[in-house]
Enzyme design. Structure first.
Site, short mmCIF file in Angstrom:
data_model
loop_
_atom_site.label_atom_id
_atom_site.label_comp_id
_atom_site.label_asym_id
_atom_site.label_seq_id
_atom_site.Cartn_x
_atom_site.Cartn_y
_atom_site.Cartn_z
N TYR A 8 -16.15 28.37 47.84
CA TYR A 8 -15.47 27.66 47.51
C TYR A 8 -13.69 27.78 46.57
O TYR A 8 -12.63 27.65 46.71
CB TYR A 8 -16.09 26.82 46.71
N TYR A 28 1.23 -1.46 -0.25
CA TYR A 28 -0.01 0.02 0.22
C TYR A 28 1.02 1.55 0.08
O TYR A 28 2.27 1.65 0.25
CB TYR A 28 -1.31 -0.05 1.30
N ARG A 48 -11.27 28.75 48.86
CA ARG A 48 -11.29 28.03 49.63
C ARG A 48 -10.74 26.34 48.93
O ARG A 48 -9.98 25.79 49.48
CB ARG A 48 -12.84 27.37 50.77
N HIS A 108 -4.61 16.48 -1.65
CA HIS A 108 -4.77 16.67 -0.44
C HIS A 108 -4.14 17.89 -0.37
O HIS A 108 -5.08 18.08 1.15
CB HIS A 108 -3.32 15.43 0.53
N GLU A 160 -12.02 5.51 5.38
CA GLU A 160 -11.78 5.67 7.03
C GLU A 160 -13.02 6.59 7.41
O GLU A 160 -13.19 7.25 7.79
CB GLU A 160 -11.46 6.70 7.15
N ASN A 167 1.07 11.31 5.88
CA ASN A 167 0.58 10.47 7.20
C ASN A 167 1.62 10.80 8.35
O ASN A 167 2.31 10.65 8.47
CB ASN A 167 0.70 8.99 6.82
N PHE A 183 -1.09 5.92 12.50
CA PHE A 183 -1.98 8.36 12.14
C PHE A 183 -2.84 8.58 12.74
O PHE A 183 -3.18 9.70 12.64
CB PHE A 183 -1.59 8.07 10.32
#
Length: 496
Positions: free
Chosen positions: A277, A51, A280, A81, A409, A193, A325
């Protein structure tokens, strides 16, 4: 520091940002890189199907690519991309991405050539930093879009920062006599990646978070002095029987901030039983945020020293397609840290409110002539608005997932959004703490001539260098911004 060999801390990365020569490639690291590239070459020559080396990407993983087309495959990957949108991330975020990517690739499991890695190093040293848009990553198959923009300048494409200005890459490469590179098999995939966009936001956020945790403790101590609260809730004996590390540390720090305070001693035996609070419970609330900081630090430094691309090339005979990834391992701690930062602002705003109520010797709205003057009424509105904005940003991005890549994905982390929100909330916290510091400094004016501890007096003086005591209404928005600037410049004394 040696890329690929040494274990980096997040402080190491920030130091390399300031001085890129702090890290280098030794021959040992170079040998790992060359060995990894040779493994990829042998895979290509063997004609085995692996791949991303000789196949298409994502849902196109079943399309075989010839040896002659491998270079075009990698080029196409980057340009297709690089689809990020939005304004550019800060230049330092891009530098952190580069450093983290160099370190991961230099471990020798990605098949990226020495020439490519050395070009990134040269760009760092020459302050030629890729411009990366802030939006477009789902944080699963790596930060694909941001990392593609990071890689574009290697090909002579995209834009780069030089100093504080943005230029076209081609112009800057020509000026520096650098030729665009041609990517070999798997190099494009190895470069894009990974989780370096998410990681850069974690590292830069950790730097600010670390300081703001310390500042929040000091600010709380100054508010307690102004409120004339009690230091008893910070005693060691109390926290030894509920021994969370964060709360123990904060309690010890609060006692140091308040040590030898004439102001607190002056009402040691008053009839007030206990404080609200937000005064404190500082150790418990700030301490919980400190625990979250430590968790994110461990996760980020593990990620920093990991290999996060795919496939991983172990040898010429073995490569593994996996999920290193995937950003979930960083997305969840970032979401947790975002909540922790927001809570520092939440409790700070409550302390600011207490100082305005006009109790225990303080005038209402911290002004002696309220009515004609609004005093500090409206800055608390600003603080409240920022606190609520932070609450809306606390929805965990990691709780969402939208399938991408035609379902290949089918679970994504959205960790890039987690990282961006984390830094946005940190930015809001700066202004929330600036409001509290302004109120606390004003409150101390009504406790004179009693003196606070030495360190609180020192910090009060730092505020007064930029912001005078409020007598009558004036343009106090400028005062808030001045104190925020002091915070961003780290002028306050927060450690001993």
């Amino acid at each position: 520091m040696i890329y690929g060999i040494d274990t980096f801390s997040f402080h190491d990365v920030l130091e390399i940002c300031k001085n890129p020569n702090k890290a280098q490639l030794t021959q040992e690291a170079k040998n790992q890189i060359i060995k990894s590239q040779n493994n990829v070459k042998q895979i290509v020559e063997s004609d085995r199907t692996v791949y991303g080396i000789n196949t298409g990407f994502g849902p196109l993983c079943d399309v075989k690519i010839s040896e002659e087309e491998t270079a075009q495959l990698q080029y196409n990957l980057i340009i297709s991309h690089a689809v990020g949108v939005g304004k550019p991330i800060d230049k330092e975020f891009s530098k952190i991405m580069m450093i983290a990517k160099i370190h991961a690739l230099s471990k020798g499991f990605s098949g990226v050539s020495l020439e490519v890695i050395e070009r990134f190093i040269v760009m760092l040293e020459k302050d030629i930093i890729p411009v990366v848009p802030e939006q477009g990553s789902v944080g699963a198959s790596g930060d694909l879009a941001p990392l593609s923009h990071l890689v574009l300048p290697l090909l002579g494409l995209g834009q780069v920062w030089v100093g504080n200005e943005i230029f076209e890459t081609a112009e800057i490469l020509e000026k520096n006599k650098l030729e665009p590179l041609v990517l070999g098999p798997k190099e494009g995939l190895g470069l894009i990646n990974g989780t370096q966009f998410i990681l850069a936001h974690a590292i830069k956020g950790l730097e600010k978070f670390e300081y703001l945790l310390d500042l929040a403790d000091m600010t709380a101590a100054m508010s307690l002095e102004a409120y004339r609260g009690s230091s008893s809730p910070f005693k060691k004996e109390l926290h030894d029987i509920r021994p969370f590390e964060g709360s123990k540390k904060v309690a010890a720090r609060m006692l140091k901030f308040l040590k030898d305070s004439d102001n607190l001693k002056s009402h040691e035996y008053c009839d007030r039983v206990q404080d609200p609070y937000s005064m404190r419970c500082v150790p418990q609330v700030h301490g919980a945020s400190r625990n979250a900081f430590e968790h994110l630090k461990i996760m980020a430094e593990t990620e920093l020293n990991s290999v996060t691309d795919n496939p991983i090339v172990l040898s010429a005979e073995e490569s593994i397609s996996g999920g290193n990834f995937h950003g979930q391992l960083m997305a969840m701690p970032l979401d947790y840290a975002t909540l922790a930062v927001a809570e520092l602002g939440n409790i700070s705003d409550r302390r600011s409110y207490l100082l305005l109520e006009g109790k225990y010797g303080l005038p209402r709205l911290l002004t002696e002539s309220s009515g004609l003057n609004s005093g500090f009424m409206i800055p608390q509105y600003t603080s409240a608005a920022l606190v609520t904005e932070n609450k809306t940003l606390c929805f965990p991005a990691s709780a969402d997932s939208i399938p991408t890549s035609l379902g290949q994905e089918d679970h994504v982390s959205m960790g890039s959004i987690s990282g961006r929100k984390f830094n946005q909330v940190l930015g809001n916290l700066v202004n929330i703490l600036a409001v509290e510091l302004m109120f606390a400094a004003q409150g101390l004016e009504f406790r004179r001539p009693a003196k606070c501890s030495k360190i609180i007096e020192e910090n009060h003086a730092i505020v007064r260098l930029k912001v005078a005591k409020l007598e009558d209404d004036r343009l106090i928005g400028k005062d808030m911004l001045a104190i925020a600037e002091l915070i961003n410049e780290r002028k306050f004394v927060v450690n001993f």
